[in-house]
Design an enzyme around this catalytic site. Structure first.
Site, PDB file in Angstrom:
ATOM      1  N   ASP A 202      30.952  12.980  12.035  1.00 52.28           N
ATOM      2  CA  ASP A 202      30.365  11.728  12.519  1.00 52.28           C
ATOM      3  C   ASP A 202      30.444  11.752  14.040  1.00 52.28           C
ATOM      4  O   ASP A 202      31.518  11.991  14.609  1.00 52.28           O
ATOM      5  CB  ASP A 202      31.147  10.530  11.950  1.00 52.28           C
ATOM      6  CG  ASP A 202      30.509   9.203  12.287  1.00 52.28           C
ATOM      7  OD1 ASP A 202      30.033   8.512  11.373  1.00 52.28           O
ATOM      8  OD2 ASP A 202      30.501   8.855  13.500  1.00 52.28           O
ATOM      9  N   GLU A 245      23.920   9.322  12.104  1.00 52.52           N
ATOM     10  CA  GLU A 245      24.651  10.233  13.011  1.00 52.52           C
ATOM     11  C   GLU A 245      25.782  10.897  12.232  1.00 52.52           C
ATOM     12  O   GLU A 245      26.846  11.173  12.757  1.00 52.52           O
ATOM     13  CB  GLU A 245      25.169   9.496  14.262  1.00 52.52           C
ATOM     14  CG  GLU A 245      25.566   8.063  14.048  1.00 52.52           C
ATOM     15  CD  GLU A 245      26.992   7.879  13.545  1.00 52.52           C
ATOM     16  OE1 GLU A 245      27.117   7.648  12.324  1.00 52.52           O
ATOM     17  OE2 GLU A 245      27.936   7.961  14.354  1.00 52.52           O
TER      18      GLU A 245
END
Ligand code: GH3
Ligand code: MG
Ligand code: MG
Length: 326
Positions: A202, A245
């Site tokens: 992440d 993301e």
């Protein structure tokens, strides 16, 4: 028999073929429809979508043939890809290259062959859409054109299939593709008792990257991260974008400590890269959570849950790091 020569662009050709990720996949209706039409309009008992791999021809679709592949040396299609036009053998008995070919003298008793090229958009001949008969024949100009049109549809289908599995922004596998591939790798590792590791990533404080440098720079950052991962991993690994993301990586034949080394190398490269946005340059960091396959794991989700927990820990610890779940 004369064996086919290898095309000059063989390395590029195999790379183009590899990108479709189609070899050894299950039959699909779109391709089967095309071979059925080819067989009907040319009037042959056999029609095939043949792809020429390094040492074999493999059939993505088959009408009238049991075999799923043959060695490359005996493949008519392996000759066809060396040319630029539809390859036609009216009577294999009359052709020095093929008259003693085992596919001619024995099963499936090829006499007539016509193969229209499957050419990648980059210009490499991947294989053919071909029709085969047990009797000598000729191909009319109209049939030849129809076969070529259908061959173009096969390539278009390959392209669509690839696009449906790819994340548009980063070129990584998309979420569905990641989980399909990861499930397959999980099953294989379980069956053969091999190592397997999964890492979830992440991007750190990515909302503020967008807020500070803009969404375009944010997109550039996502691409940069994906590029670094794609470069660092091996052929047998699989990388995908599983969220905005968020990314994930499956490392085949890799235990936890080994995976940690790979991920740390990736994180190191990410933080070392500068990204330009107008007059500003900035860099990004990523957190990763890693977990390796355990005997007690029943489904892929069991590893993913531990990897996510490790990722959470990496965030808690201050980000820009990878945590191995132990
Ligand atoms: P943390 O370190 O805790 O993960 O913080 P974060 O800011 O990364 O977490 P958060 O989940 O709040 O923000 C994720 C951001 O990612 C928000 C969203 O705008 C951005 N994002 C998601 N997909 C895209 C994309 O495709 N392009 C760009 N530029 N940004 C994206
Ligand atoms: Mg997130
Ligand atoms: Mg984030």
């Amino acid at each position: 028999m004369i064996e086919p020569s290898t095309p000059d662009n063989e390395a590029d050709r195999l790379r183009d073929l590899e990108r479709y990720d189609v070899l050894d996949t299950a039959p699909e209706a779109h391709f089967d429809r095309i071979t059925r039409i080819a067989s009907t309009i040319i009037g042959t008992p056999i029609a095939l979508v043949s792809l020429i791999d390094e040492n074999r021809q493999w059939f993505k679709s088959r009408v009238g043939l049991e075999a799923t592949e043959t060695p490359r040396e005996v493949a008519f299609c392996a000759h066809a890809i060396n040319g630029e036009e539809t390859f036609v053998i009216n009577d294999a008995f009359e052709d020095e290259r093929f008259k003693d070919n085992p596919l001619v003298t024995g099963d499936p008793n090829v006499r007539f062959y016509a193969g229209a090229l499957l050419t990648s958009p980059q210009g490499a001949n991947l294989g053919t859409l071909c029709v085969i008969d047990h009797e000598p024949r000729t191909l009319t100009a109209a049939q030849s054109r129809a076969l070529e049109d259908l061959a173009d549809l096969v390539v278009r289908e390959l392209e669509l299939r690839k696009a449906a599995a790819t994340d548009y922004l980063t070129g990584a596998g998309n979420r569905r593709n990641f989980f399909t591939t990861a499930d397959r790798e999980f099953a294989r590792a379980k069956r053969y008792q091999r190592h397997l590791s999964v890492c979830t990533f992440d991007l750190d404080l990515f909302k503020s990257v967008n807020d500070t440098y803009g969404h375009v720079a944010g997109d550039e950052s996502l691409k940069l991260f994906a590029d670094i991962c794609q470069q660092e991993i091996r052929e047998q690994d699989f990388f995908g974008r599983v969220g905005g993301e968020e990314f994930a990586l499956v490392l085949a034949e890799t235990d936890g400590p080994e995976a940690l080394k790979v991920i740390n190398r990736i994180l190191q490269q990410v933080r070392a890269q500068s990204i330009r946005s107008g007059n500003d340059t900035f860099s990004i960091t990523v957190s990763g959570g890693i977990s390796a396959l355990r005997d007690s794991d029943a489904v892929l989700g069991d590893i993913m849950v531990r990897a996510d927990r490790a990722l959470y820990q990496a965030k808690e610890n201050g980000r820009d790091q990878a945590v191995l779940d132990v």
